[in-house]
Every structure is written in structure tokens, then in C-alpha cells.
Design an enzyme around this catalytic site. Structure first.
Site: not given
Ligand code: NDP
Length: 676
Positions: A260, A299
């Protein structure tokens, strides 16, 4: 770094683990103060994955769906009982009480729903039959049946920061119900809420060892240790989703990947909605709600609002008037209606994205770069920001960039075809909503746009009062969307459970497939002896136990008596000439319900006994008419058993009614509740 803020613990290999190196500070959304520190340094990820597979998986798979459902209910109860501890932590995320309620109690409610669906919609068994028996041979000795069994791997849940409890629980419910252990990795920014929620669940003592592990911090090299029996379920940004999807092990091992991600969700004001209609008001209210709940960090939030070109000014004015009333600040203060973004870095991201959107559009409400009055300058506060773009086809950014905050862009459409095309320009979204009272508008939009959207809300004056709204994913409904939204699907009731199971096409003899599926299949051995099946308790009754009745002739008198007694004097039963003119009947025929009633009269054993109640019929088909003078008999076979509780269970009976020539007249499944 504040060396006194707590270090979040991981829960791995059956115990709590504290990393002491590589710590990252998690700041409060409200004032930037340190809330906690986090690191997963030192965790043996290969061992954690193996522990899930070797300890958690077998323990969960030994349980039936009903037993797993009971655990989910217990976990939800435990969370609700200690919810105030979670609310207290959640305040640091900038959430209002309502935002936290969606996260914490909404998360528990998702577990409750899965607990109840598991009990009601799944068998008290470990395997799940999918669809009917497929006839694969002329004589019936070779048949096919699809069957779901639990994956024998581990589910890795990588969650977003915005719903630290719900985001975990909406994935965990279906996973545990499927019998698969989970390793949960929360987003760093709000991991202190998730950690505590996991602690509550572990302390409940309900989960089998190894069923749930938590990684506080990065996933290290966990992905290197995944296989084709594992699932990665991810919520977050498109960039991270792509990174994960392109991981060489994910590709090589065909690890299931559910995503998602960013979604440019649209909402449309129908062409029929004028400022005088309820739909107009509902539309305006919903956009403001979507912008402000969770400070727009959802989201599913509405990012693009489309209105008929002639109504742009009216909608803009109505939105501005409502947005004026929003009070941004620390939710602990009286009167605050919108909290903060999760962090200063998220605030920077949102401001930057707004500036890109502003290349295509004009800000008509809010000021992204000035902190709302009275807010802590170290907090991540921002006013709601409404943009207006009058040329949506010349504005790529608004259809491609998600400002993950209280941000929405208002745009015009010329006609419905244009509106549909604009919605679809989001290239795949989690949800869209339509505000109309005209069913023709709804038909056009659903047929034109549904394939680009995981969920479509059609809102109007009839459902508004009870509607759960544009932004709420529900456990009974699918959450996920095509294309940009990630192409994944979560929840959707039992559909979500199947994402953690493997569907296998079984082929073999009826006897073998009956044994494997625990459902008697026609052609499998039948047990017929002098004991009537209604005299056997649930536990005594064996699959395949059969009773065959003698023949009973159906006379014209029977038909007339039944017709007058019930009032069903339909011509096919009462008027020879009219019945004969009907292409389906040779002349007057017996009522279908008469056949069923006589069948019941033929198979029941009347004395009090273990059969407690007849509670339904399924898959009923009348296959051949019965004329006056024909005779019918019934064969009743115990097909499947499903224990409901310590006192009784349901029995599904295969019922076959045939005539004096052996032709099948009717077939159905009868459901009874039997004492154990
Ligand atoms: P990220 O994609 O940065 O993070 C989401 C999850 O992935 C977090 O748990 C993060 O951990 C983890 N993650 C990041 N990099 C890795 C990796 N290389 N390997 C494994 N896990 C990883 O999104 P954010 O939550 O920071 O949000 C950023 C943007 O994403 C928002 O501004 C928004 O645009 C979008 N978003 C969309 C959503 C949706 O459902 N459509 C929901 C939330 C966000 P960690 O936090 O430790 O880096």
C-alpha cells in the site's frame, strides 16, 4: 541526544531485546523533545525468521481457525483494557484524541472483526475448501477440489508511521487467523506506540511462542533470509516499496509482496449536486474532514477534489469557510481540532511537496511556511492548505505528488467523461468518492473509474448519517489499490486471510479428496446401517453416514392440499392448460417447497435426539419437475462437521431427492445444529 529517553525494545526469539548501539532519537511531534531511542543493531535476523518458521508457524498451524480467532479476540480485549497507556504515548505523535481513537480502538476493532469473521465464516478446521468439487471424469472416480493451507513461512509487516497500532493490527489479524507468524517492523517515527501495543499483546500470554516478533529499528538483513513461503506486506512510500520489490531475494524466491503506497485519492462532486443539495454540503464536509483527521497523514485522504467547472467558486468559498474553523495546535489544549504532523522532517517534506504542487496550482487557503499561531516552533504544526488548479490537464504534479499532510487541491471538470479521466489520472488509487444523488452518474463513474480504484464510496443524503466516510478502510472491505497505490490488497474480510495461505488444486478420487478436505464428496464411501443419522451425536456421526428413504408417491390431492394450505396456488400447480403451455413443465407439477417438505418428512427421525435445530438450506436447485403420480425419495449424507462450541456443532448434509426413475429432482445442502 537525550540519554535518558527510553530505548525501545525489540521482541525476538522469545524475549525482549535492547540494542545499545546505533541508536536513533525519536522526537515528539509536539515540541521536538526526545520521546525514545531506537535501534535494531545486534539482532540476528536470520535466527528471528527461522524462529518464526520453526516455532511460531507450527504452533499456529496446530490450531483451528476458531482457536486462532479466539486469540484475536483476547488480544483485542487486552488492547482495549490498556488503551489509555496507548493514548498517552500516541499524544506524542501529534494525534488528537479522535486520531488516536481511529488508531488504537480502530485497530482493536479490526481484530474483533477478524475474530468474529473467523468464527462465523471459517470452519473449525485448519484447511479451507475453495469453491465446489470439479467433475473431471465421466464416471466420477476422478475429481478436483481447490484447497487453502497456511503458508509455512513468516509474514514480514513493514508499516507506516501514521497508524502505529491500526497499521500493525490490520495486517496481524488476517495473518494470525491464517496460521502464519509475523515479524512486525513499525516505522521509526511512531514506533514507541507499536512497541507498547506489542508489549500488551505479548503480556496477555495468549499468543503461541514465535507467533509475533517485533523489530524496533531497521530490518537489517532480514530480507536476505526470506523464501517463497514468506510474505512481505508493506505500507509506506512508493520509493521504499520499489526498493523492497527489487531486492534480489524477493525477486529470486518469488516472495509474496503486498504494497500500500502513495495514493492520489480523488473525490468528485456529481454534476447534479448544487449548493442547495445535501450532497454539496456532504462533499465540502468530507474534504475538510479528510484534510484534518490525522493532520491529513492518511493513505486514503482526499488529495484531489473535482467539481463541475461552474461550481468551482461556490465550492472554494464553502471549503474556505469550513477550514477557517479548524484550530491547529497541541491536542492537549481545549478547542484544538487538528494536531501536528509526525515530525519536523515530515513537515519539511510536506512543505516541499506543496511548493511543487504550487507550480501547477494556487494556494487559496493556509500558509504552509508559517507555523499556526500559538503552536510550539519545535513542533511539526502546519495549517491546512487548500490549492486550486483551474487547468488540471496541464498540471502533472497534482496527479503525481502526494503531500502527506492536510493538503488537497480543488480542480474543475467539464463533464462526467472528463471527471472520470481526471480521477484515473491518479494512475491507481486506494479510494475515490463520489457525491451524487443520481444513480446514472454513479453507474458511469463506477464503470469508468472502478478499475483504477480499490474502493469507491458513493455518498448521498440517504447514507451520509451512517457512512464511515471516504478515508476509513474497513476490515470487511478490501483496502488497497492498483498501480501507483501499490497493486496490493489487504483485509476484505476473509479475502485478506487467503493472502497468507496457498491455494492448491487437488485431484484424486472422491474418497481421497473427502479425507483431505474433511467434506464428503459424491462417489466417496457411504456408511449406511440401521442407525438413523439423527440418532447419532455430533461426535458419533461420521462423514459419509447416509440415510436413504423409501419412495413416496405425490398425488394431485397432495398438490392441491399443499396449494390451498399454503396459499401458493401458482398456475403451474393448479391450471393444467396454462402449466402445459409453460416451456418448463409437462403439465401441472408439484411445488418445489412441497418436494422439500416431503423430503424432510421422509428423512427425519422424529423423536427428541441430538439434532437440535434445522437452520438452513444452501445451494438448492430443482432439477426436474415432479408430476402427479411420480414418486420421490431422498438420500441424506453427512457431508461436513463444524464444531461451534463445547455443546454443539453444525452438520452439513448433502441432500439428494430423486424420482422413481432415479433422476435427480432436487439437490441441496441441509444445515443442522447437533449436540456433541
Ligand atoms: P517510508 O517508505 O520511508 O517508510 C515506510 C516503512 O518502511 C517504515 O517502517 C520504514 O522504516 C520502512 N523502510 C524504509 N526503508 C526501508 C528499507 N530499505 N527496508 C525495509 N524497510 C524500510 O515511508 P514513510 O512512512 O516515511 O512515509 C513517507 C511517505 O510515504 C509519506 O510522506 C507518504 O507520502 C507515503 N505514505 C503512504 C502511505 C500509504 O499507505 N499510502 C502511508 C504512509 C506514508 P523507518 O521508519 O524505520 O525508516
Amino acid at each position: 541526544m537525550n540519554m535518558t529517553s527510553p530505548i525501545l525494545q525489540s521482541y525476538v526469539l522469545g524475549g525482549w531485546y535492547t540494542s545499545s548501539t546505533g541508536l536513533t532519537v525519536i522526537p515528539s511531534a509536539l515540541d521536538g523533545a526526545d520521546v525514545a531511542r531506537i535501534s535494531s543493531a545486534g539482532i540476528d535476523f536470520a535466527a528471528a525468521a527461522a524462529y518464526a518458521r520453526q516455532t511460531g508457524g507450527p504452533a499456529l498451524r496446530a490450531l483451528t481457525f476458531h482457536e486462532r480467532a479466539k486469540i484475536l479476540r483476547g488480544l483485542a480485549d487486552a488492547i482495549v483494557a490498556r488503551k489509555e497507556e496507548l493514548y498517552a504515548l500516541s499524544a506524542h505523535t501529534g494525534a488528537t484524541r479522535t486520531d488516536s481513537w481511529i488508531d488504537i480502538e480502530g485497530g482493536a476493532a479490526t481484530l474483533f472483526t477478524y475474530a468474529s469473521k473467523g468464527r462465523r465464516e471459517l470452519p473449525n478446521d485448519r484447511v479451507l475448501v475453495d469453491g465446489g468439487v470439479e467433475a473431471l471424469s465421466k464416471r466420477g472416480s476422478f475429481v478436483g477440489q481447490h484447497l487453502y493451507t497456511s503458508l509455512q513461512g513468516v509474514a514480514v509487516h513493514i508499516n507506516a508511521f501514521n497508524f502505529p497500532a491500526w497499521g500493525m493490527l490490520e495486517k496481524l489479524g488476517p495473518t494470525l487467523l491464517a496460521g502464519v507468524p509475523a515479524v512486525v517492523k513499525p516505522a521509526t517515527a511512531s514506533a514507541y506506540v507499536t512497541e507498547h501495543c506489542v508489549r500488551i499483546m505479548i503480556e496477555s500470554g495468549l499468543l503461541p511462542e514465535g507467533a509475533l516478533q517485533l523489530i524496533a529499528g531497521s530490518t537489517g538483513n532480514l530480507l536476505d533470509h526470506l523464501s517463497g513461503q514468506d510474505v512481505v506486506s508493506f505500507t509506506g512510500s512508493a520509493a521504499t516499496a520499489q526498493k523492497l520489490q527489487n531486492h534480489p531475494v524477493m525477486a529470486r524466491e518469488s516472495v509474496r509482496f503486498v504494497a500500500e503506497r502513495d495514493s492520489l485519492n480523488a473525490t468528485v462532486l456529481g454534476p447534479d449536486a448544487t449548493p442547495e443539495t445535501a450532497e454539496f454540503d456532504l462533499f465540502v464536509k468530507e474534504i475538510v474532514r479528510e484534510m484534518t483527521v490525522k493532520a491529513g497523514q492518511k493513505c486514503t485522504a482526499t488529495r484531489r477534489a473535482f467539481v463541475p467547472v461552474a461550481k468551482m467558486d461556490a465550492v472554494e468559498a464553502a471549503l474556505r469557510a469550513r477550514l477557517e474553523k479548524v484550530v491547529v495546535g497541541n491536542p492537549a489544549q481545549e478547542g484544538v481540532t487538528m494536531g501536528a504532523l509526525i515530525s519536523a522532517s515530515q513537515l519539511r517534506d510536506v512543505r516541499e511537496t506543496i511548493s511543487k504542487l504550487a507550480q501547477d496550482a494556487t494556494i487559496v487557503f493556509g500558509d504552509p511556511n508559517t507555523p499556526p499561531s500559538g503552536t510550539d516552533p519545535n513542533g511539526a504544526f502546519i495549517t491546512p492548505v487548500l490549492l486550486r488548479c483551474d487547468t488540471p490537464w496541464a498540471a502533472p504534479n497534482v496527479h503525481e505528488m502526494e503531500a502527506f499532510g492536510p493538503v488537497s487541491t480543488l480542480m474543475p471538470y467539464t463533464d462526467l467523461v472528463d471527471a472520470i479521466a481526471l480521477c484515473n489520472r491518479g494512475a491507481g488509487s486506494l479510494v475515490m468518492s463520489l457525491f451524487t444523488y443520481d444513480p446514472e452518474v454513479a453507474v458511469a463513474v463506477v464503470e469508468g473509474a472502478a478499475s483504477f480504484h480499490g474502493r469507491v464510496l458513493i455518498s448521498d443524503r440517504d447514507c451520509a448519517r451512517e457512512s464511515t466516510g471516504h478515508g476509513s478502510p474497513l476490515p470487511a472491505l478490501v483496502h488497497g489499490g492498483p498501480g501507483r497505490a501499490g497493486g496490493g490488497e489487504e483485509m476484505g474480510g476473509i479475502r485478506g486471510v487467503k493472502h497468507y495461505m496457498q491455494r492448491t488444486a487437488l485431484q484424486g478420487s472422491p474418497r481421497m479428496l473427502s479425507a483431505v478436505t474433511r467434506r464428503w464428496i459424491a462417489g466417496a464411501p457411504e456408511v449406511e446401517n440401521e442407525i438413523h443419522p439423527f440418532r447419532q451425536s455430533f461426535n458419533e456421526l461420521r462423514q459419509g453416514k447416509t440415510f436413504t428413504s423409501p419412495l413416496r408417491v405425490i398425488t394431485l390431492d397432495d398438490i392441491e392440499h399443499f396449494a390451498h394450505f399454503t396459499g401458493d396456488t401458482f398456475y403451474a400447480h393448479m391450471d393444467e392448460e396454462a402449466a402445459a403451455a409453460n416451456p418448463f413443465f409437462p403439465g401441472r407439477v408439484a411445488h418445489g417447497y412441497l418436494i422439500l417438505s416431503f423430503a424432510a418428512g421422509l428423512f427425519v427421525d422424529p423423536a427428541p435426539g441430538p439434532v437440535l435445530a434445522n437452520y438452513g438450506l444452501e445451494n438448492l436447485r430443482f432439477l426436474k419437475p415432479v408430476s402427479p403420480g411420480d414418486a420421490i425419495k431422498v438420500r441424506l449424507t453427512a457431508k461436513a462437521k463444524n464444531q461451534r462450541n463445547a455443546e454443539y456443532g453444525e452438520v452439513t448434509w448433502d441432500a439428494l431427492v430423486s424420482n422413481q426413475d432415479g433422476d435427480t429432482v432436487a439437490s441441496y445442502e441441509l444445515l443442522t445444529m447437533n449436540a456433541l
